[in-house]
Design an enzyme around this catalytic site. Structure first.
Site, PDB file in Angstrom:
ATOM      1  N   CYS A   4       0.845  -1.204   0.000  1.00  0.00           N
ATOM      2  CA  CYS A   4       0.000   0.000   0.000  1.00  0.00           C
ATOM      3  C   CYS A   4       0.871   1.242   0.000  1.00  0.00           C
ATOM      4  CB  CYS A   4      -0.874  -0.018   1.246  1.00  0.00           C
ATOM      5  SG  CYS A   4      -1.808   1.490   1.469  1.00  0.00           S
TER       6      CYS A   4
ATOM      7  N   CYS B  74      -1.396   5.989   6.875  1.00  0.00           N
ATOM      8  CA  CYS B  74      -2.626   5.368   7.375  1.00  0.00           C
ATOM      9  C   CYS B  74      -2.332   4.632   8.675  1.00  0.00           C
ATOM     10  CB  CYS B  74      -3.146   4.402   6.321  1.00  0.00           C
ATOM     11  SG  CYS B  74      -4.515   3.393   6.855  1.00  0.00           S
TER      12      CYS B  74
ATOM     13  N   CYS C 245      -2.357  -0.466   9.092  1.00  0.00           N
ATOM     14  CA  CYS C 245      -1.369  -1.559   9.143  1.00  0.00           C
ATOM     15  C   CYS C 245      -0.090  -1.027   9.768  1.00  0.00           C
ATOM     16  CB  CYS C 245      -1.004  -2.038   7.747  1.00  0.00           C
ATOM     17  SG  CYS C 245      -2.372  -2.598   6.769  1.00  0.00           S
TER      18      CYS C 245
ATOM     19  N   GLU D  47     -23.318 -12.867  27.069  1.00  0.00           N
ATOM     20  CA  GLU D  47     -22.812 -11.716  26.322  1.00  0.00           C
ATOM     21  C   GLU D  47     -23.491 -10.453  26.842  1.00  0.00           C
ATOM     22  OE1 GLU D  47     -20.705 -10.715  23.714  1.00  0.00           O
ATOM     23  OE2 GLU D  47     -21.744  -8.803  23.871  1.00  0.00           O
TER      24      GLU D  47
ATOM     25  N   ASP E 200     -13.806 -15.775  25.780  1.00  0.00           N
ATOM     26  CA  ASP E 200     -13.230 -15.016  24.656  1.00  0.00           C
ATOM     27  C   ASP E 200     -13.431 -13.532  24.956  1.00  0.00           C
ATOM     28  OD1 ASP E 200     -12.336 -14.047  22.249  1.00  0.00           O
ATOM     29  OD2 ASP E 200     -13.968 -14.860  21.049  1.00  0.00           O
TER      30      ASP E 200
ATOM     31  N   CYS F  86      -7.361 -12.000  22.697  1.00  0.00           N
ATOM     32  CA  CYS F  86      -6.859 -11.053  21.702  1.00  0.00           C
ATOM     33  C   CYS F  86      -5.832 -10.127  22.323  1.00  0.00           C
ATOM     34  CB  CYS F  86      -8.010 -10.276  21.068  1.00  0.00           C
ATOM     35  SG  CYS F  86      -9.045  -9.446  22.266  1.00  0.00           S
TER      36      CYS F  86
HETATM   37  N1  SAH Z   1     -16.805 -14.958  21.006  1.00  0.00           N
HETATM   38  C1  SAH Z   1     -17.299 -13.977  20.073  1.00  0.00           C
HETATM   39  C2  SAH Z   1     -17.076 -12.527  20.496  1.00  0.00           C
HETATM   40  C3  SAH Z   1     -15.738 -12.180  21.081  1.00  0.00           C
HETATM   41  S1  SAH Z   1     -15.454 -10.441  21.273  1.00  0.00           S
HETATM   42  C4  SAH Z   1     -16.751 -14.235  18.688  1.00  0.00           C
HETATM   43  O1  SAH Z   1     -15.785 -14.955  18.522  1.00  0.00           O
HETATM   44  O2  SAH Z   1     -17.311 -13.720  17.726  1.00  0.00           O
HETATM   45  C5  SAH Z   1     -15.783 -10.187  22.982  1.00  0.00           C
HETATM   46  C6  SAH Z   1     -17.245 -10.049  23.313  1.00  0.00           C
HETATM   47  O3  SAH Z   1     -17.369  -9.834  24.713  1.00  0.00           O
HETATM   48  C7  SAH Z   1     -17.943  -8.861  22.648  1.00  0.00           C
HETATM   49  O4  SAH Z   1     -19.078  -9.349  21.975  1.00  0.00           O
HETATM   50  C8  SAH Z   1     -18.338  -7.948  23.820  1.00  0.00           C
HETATM   51  O5  SAH Z   1     -19.569  -7.289  23.619  1.00  0.00           O
HETATM   52  C9  SAH Z   1     -18.443  -8.933  24.960  1.00  0.00           C
HETATM   53  N2  SAH Z   1     -18.241  -8.421  26.327  1.00  0.00           N
HETATM   54  C10 SAH Z   1     -17.451  -7.411  26.730  1.00  0.00           C
HETATM   55  N3  SAH Z   1     -17.449  -7.314  28.063  1.00  0.00           N
HETATM   56  C11 SAH Z   1     -18.252  -8.299  28.538  1.00  0.00           C
HETATM   57  C12 SAH Z   1     -18.632  -8.730  29.844  1.00  0.00           C
HETATM   58  N4  SAH Z   1     -18.175  -8.120  30.933  1.00  0.00           N
HETATM   59  N5  SAH Z   1     -19.439  -9.791  29.948  1.00  0.00           N
HETATM   60  C13 SAH Z   1     -19.911 -10.427  28.847  1.00  0.00           C
HETATM   61  N6  SAH Z   1     -19.589 -10.055  27.584  1.00  0.00           N
HETATM   62  C14 SAH Z   1     -18.767  -9.010  27.428  1.00  0.00           C
END
Ligand code: SAH
Length: 500
Positions: free
Chosen positions: A72, A78, A81, A343, A428, A455
């Site tokens: 790019c 930007c 990246c 969630e 997650d 992440c």
């Molecule tokens: N497992 C899913 C989303 C992961 S991202 C996937 O792979 O697509 C992390 C998620 O946690 C987001 O959707 C966010 O809204 C949610 N989140 C953030 N804080 C939270 C909390 N305290 N309790 C429950 N969910 C939460």
């Protein structure tokens, strides 16, 4: 000894978490943006702190063997990246090193590689990279603005600013993005539609969101508008609908003076309100406001690893915490007795339930709320109940279920678990990691396995340390490169309960 505006030569020996090059002069570390590991560079000192400083890259004196020509041309301006000038194999090494050093430094873990089978420590698998580390994103959001000559422009914001760099060809996105932008901009020119101006709050079109289903080839366009309608919208719709795969054209109403891109109200202009895409055997409906992983090719690998670490045989009870739109939950449900998803975002849970019925999956239950509140409230409440009413003798296979089909309270060693004593808990969380109350409850629930999808390796290491103080051990770690050319690093961790 070093002062602002001094020029000096450095060898870049490392790269920081944000991809900045790091070199040392007389024991003082300098952070140099856009320098890559192995470069010999000339810098100008911009700022000095006690033990370190910041330098501006003036010239690459001797390029690193790992330096590549970025695809790019706007790479340095930007903010998208951070490490595109680094060879992809080195990008992967950089990410592996980041995960390893966090696990060692913050978590206090020892690590072994695949080849050293005898040793103790976490088994560290080589990162799963991409064959083609470009054009992988299924979602792009382009700001629309006006340049100083009054011409309508679209592209990307320059790093840390709201200045639009006119570039319709982002090399992380798909080809279709450019075609959509060409149509939108020429429509705006033909019908004198104005671009939104943040400083005055005037003007109509703010952003264009494009989503593309990699497996279904369905396209979604959502136009974010400072108003409730676009004049002559029918003409725009006609032009966009000619693109093969166009499935959904919507407006998002955003009349607020805010950095948040999407407005909450969605108005359908043409076609469906959402597109469908698949990961593995599961179909997901994705609407303009839904969260969906942006790299579908790697997401599949990430989820397959999580599924493998969950070790499901079909009889297990599983909690999927931070479940978003239920992507992992539905993946797990195919091989589990029941999956409970939690969630915080209500709309995401609506999508999750919808996706479950779309796929005919009935063994899932979703809860809206914070993981650190929902999980403890189930556990503590039920424990209080069961303390009042002691568990009767349990015979083999006697996993009790209340008449309402809700709480199953007692777990027999070696038997499939239940809601309060699940076999597996998957987490997650967002970058800040899990709340301690959530981790504490996981320890009380004593699942056989915990699968941590992360992440952020730093908060991951912190949380693993907490989980592994006594009863759990980390078995293996699999980093997966979800964001080639960028610095973010995902990994999946398999954690096992110790039987002491
Ligand atoms: N497992 C899913 C989303 C992961 S991202 C996937 O792979 O697509 C992390 C998620 O946690 C987001 O959707 C966010 O809204 C949610 N989140 C953030 N804080 C939270 C909390 N305290 N309790 C429950 N969910 C939460």
């Amino acid at each position: 000894m070093f002062q602002k505006n001094m020029e000096l030569e450095l060898l870049i020996v490392d790269m920081g978490v944000d991809g900045t090059g790091i070199g040392k002069a007389e024991g003082v570390a300098f952070f140099v943006k856009d320098a890559v590991i192995g470069d010999r560079v000339l810098i100008k000192v911009m700022k000095m702190k006690k033990r370190y400083g910041f330098g501006k890259l003036l010239k690459v004196l001797e390029p690193s063997p790992y330096r590549v020509q970025p695809l790019c041309e706007f790479y340095r301006q930007c903010g998208g990246c951070q490490i595109q000038a680094l060879d992809y194999a080195q990008q992967l090494k950089y990410k592996e090193k980041k995960v390893r050093s966090n696990l060692q430094r913050i978590g206090g873990f020892s690590i072994r590689d695949n080849t050293e089978c005898e040793k103790q420590g976490i088994l560290f698998h080589p990162i799963i990279g991409m064959e083609e580390p470009f054009f992988y994103r299924n979602k792009a959001q382009f700001p629309i603005g006006t340049d100083k000559n009054g011409k309508i422009v679209t592209g990307f914001y320059a790093a840390r600013s709201h200045h639009i760099i006119p570039n319709r060809k982002c090399c992380l996105g798909v080809d279709i993005n450019e075609k959509v932008l060409d149509i939108v901009i020429s429509f705006m020119e033909d019908y004198h539609i104005t671009a939104y101006d943040e400083s005055t709050g005037k003007g109509l079109l703010r952003h264009v969101l494009v989503r593309f289903g990699f497996n279904t080839k369905e396209i979604m366009v959502c136009l974010v508008v400072n108003g409730r309608r676009i004049p002559h919208a029918q003409k725009l719709v006609e032009r966009l609908a000619e693109l093969s795969g166009m499935t959904s054209i919507t407006l998002s109403v955003n009349e607020k003076n805010t950095n948040v891109i999407m407005g909450e109200e969605i108005v359908r202009l043409w076609g469906q309100g959402c597109i469908t895409d698949t990961i593995g055997d599961i179909s997901y409906q994705i609407s303009p406001l839904s969260f969906f992983q942006v790299n579908p090719i790697q997401t599949r690998k990430l989820y397959e690893t999580a599924l493998a670490y969950a070790g499901l045989t079909g009889t297990e009870t599983v909690w999927d915490l931070y479940c978003g739109i239920g992507t992992i939950s539905l993946f797990l449900a195919q091989r589990a007795k029941h999956v409970y998803g939690v969630e915080i975002v209500e709309a995401a849970i609506a999508d999750a339930r919808n996706n479950a019925s779309l796929n005919g999956i009935e063994n899932v239950t979703f809860f809206v709320g914070k993981a650190e509140e929902i999980l403890p409230s189930f556990y503590e409440d039920s424990m209080q109940e069961s303390a009042k009413e002691p568990c009767p003798e349990i015979s083999e296979g006697d996993i009790r279920e209340s008449a309402a089909g809700e709480a199953e309270i007692c777990k027999v060693e070696g038997q499939p678990g239940d809601m309060l004593h699940p076999d597996v808990i998957v987490v997650d969380p967002p970058r800040k990691g899990c709340d301690e109350k959530c981790l504490e409850t996981i320890l009380k629930m004593q699942p056989e396995r915990v699968v941590y999808v992360s992440c952020d390796p730093a908060t991951l290491a912190r949380d693993l340390k907490y989980l592994c103080e006594q009863y759990y051990e980390v078995r293996e770690v699999q980093p997966v490169d979800m964001f080639p050319q960028g610095v973010h690093t995902e990994c999946v961790v398999g954690i096992q309960r110790k039987h002491i």
